[in-house]
Write a protein that holds these residues in place. Structure first.
Motif, short mmCIF file in Angstrom:
data_model
loop_
_atom_site.label_atom_id
_atom_site.label_comp_id
_atom_site.label_asym_id
_atom_site.label_seq_id
_atom_site.Cartn_x
_atom_site.Cartn_y
_atom_site.Cartn_z
N ALA A 198 36.25 35.14 38.07
CA ALA A 198 37.78 34.89 37.52
C ALA A 198 38.13 34.99 36.34
N ALA A 199 37.15 35.47 35.45
CA ALA A 199 37.12 36.08 34.19
C ALA A 199 37.53 37.65 34.23
N GLY A 200 36.71 38.11 35.18
CA GLY A 200 36.86 39.62 35.54
C GLY A 200 38.24 40.04 35.93
N ALA A 201 38.69 39.05 37.05
CA ALA A 201 40.04 39.39 37.91
C ALA A 201 41.15 39.19 36.62
N ARG A 202 41.27 38.18 35.88
CA ARG A 202 42.15 37.86 34.81
C ARG A 202 42.06 38.98 33.81
N ALA A 203 40.77 39.54 33.20
CA ALA A 203 40.83 40.51 32.27
C ALA A 203 41.39 41.88 32.92
N ALA A 204 41.01 41.89 34.16
CA ALA A 204 41.50 43.36 34.65
C ALA A 204 43.17 43.29 34.87
N VAL A 205 43.66 42.17 35.21
CA VAL A 205 45.00 42.13 35.30
C VAL A 205 45.77 42.21 34.03
N GLN A 206 45.14 41.62 32.84
CA GLN A 206 45.70 41.60 31.60
C GLN A 206 45.49 42.91 30.90
N LEU A 207 44.44 43.68 31.22
CA LEU A 207 44.31 45.04 30.73
C LEU A 207 45.32 45.87 31.16
N ALA A 208 45.36 45.88 32.66
CA ALA A 208 46.17 46.91 33.08
C ALA A 208 47.56 46.77 33.03
N THR A 209 48.01 45.42 33.17
CA THR A 209 49.62 45.25 32.90
C THR A 209 50.10 44.99 31.69
N ARG A 210 49.48 44.58 30.66
CA ARG A 210 50.10 44.33 29.37
C ARG A 210 49.10 44.23 28.21
N PHE A 211 48.15 45.31 27.92
CA PHE A 211 47.22 45.56 27.32
C PHE A 211 47.93 45.54 25.67
N SER A 212 49.17 46.18 25.39
CA SER A 212 49.50 46.40 24.05
C SER A 212 50.25 44.89 23.67
N GLU A 213 50.17 44.05 24.38
CA GLU A 213 51.01 42.61 23.86
C GLU A 213 50.02 42.09 23.07
N ALA A 214 48.74 41.78 23.42
CA ALA A 214 47.66 41.13 22.63
C ALA A 214 46.42 41.77 23.08
N PRO A 215 46.18 42.90 22.31
CA PRO A 215 44.96 43.50 22.70
C PRO A 215 43.67 42.77 22.42
N MET A 216 43.73 41.89 21.32
CA MET A 216 42.43 41.30 20.76
C MET A 216 42.30 40.07 21.82
N ALA A 217 43.23 39.68 22.24
CA ALA A 217 42.98 38.46 23.24
C ALA A 217 42.44 39.07 24.88
N TYR A 218 42.93 40.25 24.90
CA TYR A 218 42.69 40.64 26.41
C TYR A 218 41.19 41.57 26.23
N LEU A 219 41.06 42.13 25.20
CA LEU A 219 39.74 42.60 25.04
C LEU A 219 38.48 41.56 25.05
N LEU A 220 38.80 40.50 24.45
CA LEU A 220 38.09 39.03 24.61
C LEU A 220 37.90 38.66 26.05
N SER A 221 39.00 38.99 26.72
CA SER A 221 38.84 38.44 28.17
C SER A 221 37.62 39.26 28.73
N ALA A 222 38.09 40.52 28.44
CA ALA A 222 37.11 41.54 29.20
C ALA A 222 35.56 41.39 28.66
N LEU A 223 35.51 41.20 27.57
CA LEU A 223 34.06 40.69 26.98
C LEU A 223 33.62 39.51 27.73
N ALA A 224 34.29 38.40 27.94
CA ALA A 224 33.85 37.31 28.30
C ALA A 224 33.44 37.70 29.82
N ALA A 225 34.48 38.41 30.53
CA ALA A 225 33.92 38.99 31.80
C ALA A 225 32.66 39.38 32.01
N VAL A 226 32.37 40.43 31.18
CA VAL A 226 31.18 41.12 31.01
C VAL A 226 29.78 40.20 30.78
#
Lengths: 166, 121
Positions: A33-61
């Motif tokens: 769940a976290a991996g898919a979410r982070a992938a979508v967020q980073l791929a489609t709208r990274f610039s909107e909220a880089p902090m939150a999306y990087l956190l999502s990616a960290l959580a996924a890892v």
């Protein structure tokens, strides 16, 4: 004394079984769940909220590492899982507090926002369960390591599977 | 995506989760019932996915296509992964191992419906 021959046995990966496997299954779901979410967020709208999306990616890892560590078992697996669960617990607490105190810093949801309320607070409970499980496993591993050389497999015979007479 | 199918998926997923927990409580491993329910769940999800694919190809526009496809792929994967994983579990916890992905699917399918209905076409 010659080389301690029981060390490899104590360190040998013991794949998760029983209740541990339930934990692995839940962690795997969250890794997905976290991996898919982070992938979508980073791929489609990274610039909107880089902090939150990087956190999502960290959580996924972190979830992926915890899943692998718990599933593999053994001393190194437990260590990996311990670090992952600790990071996870810290993450969910810190992000939980920050997302409530300063919602503007987290314009979009992460798995850990509001202590994981978007996921039924499972992200808050999961690392605690993981750490408790690891502690129990660590004790079992140590008890086994202290045993004398004859490598006795733990007498954990599964219950007989014959159906009860009706 | 139709609400009727989503309800059907939820019912089957809930039944699978309950059957899994029941087998753990009864100290049994998973049996034919679990496999049938998991197969039925996967079949319903496949129907749902095909219907969604047809509508998407026919011009249905989603505000979050990537998220929708991610959830759809995840939901399709879960019953299969759950069965494979619990089949290798030799204790009574096999049922609970299968109940976890089943319960997840029953939640994910509603999120999918939500994402779907945000679209138009």
């Amino acid at each position: 004394m010659a080389e301690p021959t029981e060390v490899p046995a104590a360190d040998a990966p013991r794949p998760a079984e029983g209740l541990g496997r339930v934990l692995v299954a839940v962690y795997a779901v969250f890794a997905l769940a976290a991996g898919a979410r982070a992938a979508v967020q980073l791929a489609t709208r990274f610039s909107e909220a880089p902090m939150a999306y990087l956190l999502s990616a960290l959580a996924a890892v972190v979830y992926v590492l915890a899943t692998i560590g718990l599933a593999r078992g053994g001393r190194s697996g437990r260590r990996t899982a311990f670090v992952a669960c600790t990071v996870e617990l810290t993450g969910v607490l810190v992000v939980g507090v920050l997302s409530l105190a300063d919602p503007d810093a987290f314009p979009d949801e992460t798995v850990w926002s509001g202590f994981g309320q978007g996921y039924g607070y499972v992200p808050l409970v999961l690392p605690v369960l993981g750490l408790l499980y690891l502690r129990a496993q660590g004790r079992a591993g140590r008890a086994e390591g202290q045993k004398s050389p004859p490598p006795k497999s733990p007498p954990k015979s599964p219950p007989p599977k014959s159906p009860p007479p009706s | 995506m139709t609400t009727a199918l989503v309800v059907a998926v939820t019912v089957v997923a809930a039944a699978l989760a309950l059957a899994g927990i029941a087998s753990t409580v009864a100290r049994r491993r998973i049996g034919l019932l679990h496999l049938v329910l998991a197969g039925l769940l996967e079949a319903l999800l496949l129907v749902q996915a095909v219907l969604a694919a047809v509508r998407l190809a026919g011009g249905w526009e989603l505000p979050e296509t990537a998220t929708f496809l991610g959830y759809l792929a995840g939901a399709l994967l879960l019953p299969v992964a759950g069965v494979l994983f619990s089949r290798t579990e030799t204790t009574r916890w096999a049922g609970t191992v299968l109940a976890v992905p089943a319960a997840t699917v029953s939640v994910m399918i509603w999120r999918l419906l939500q994402l779907w209905e945000a679209g138009s076409g």
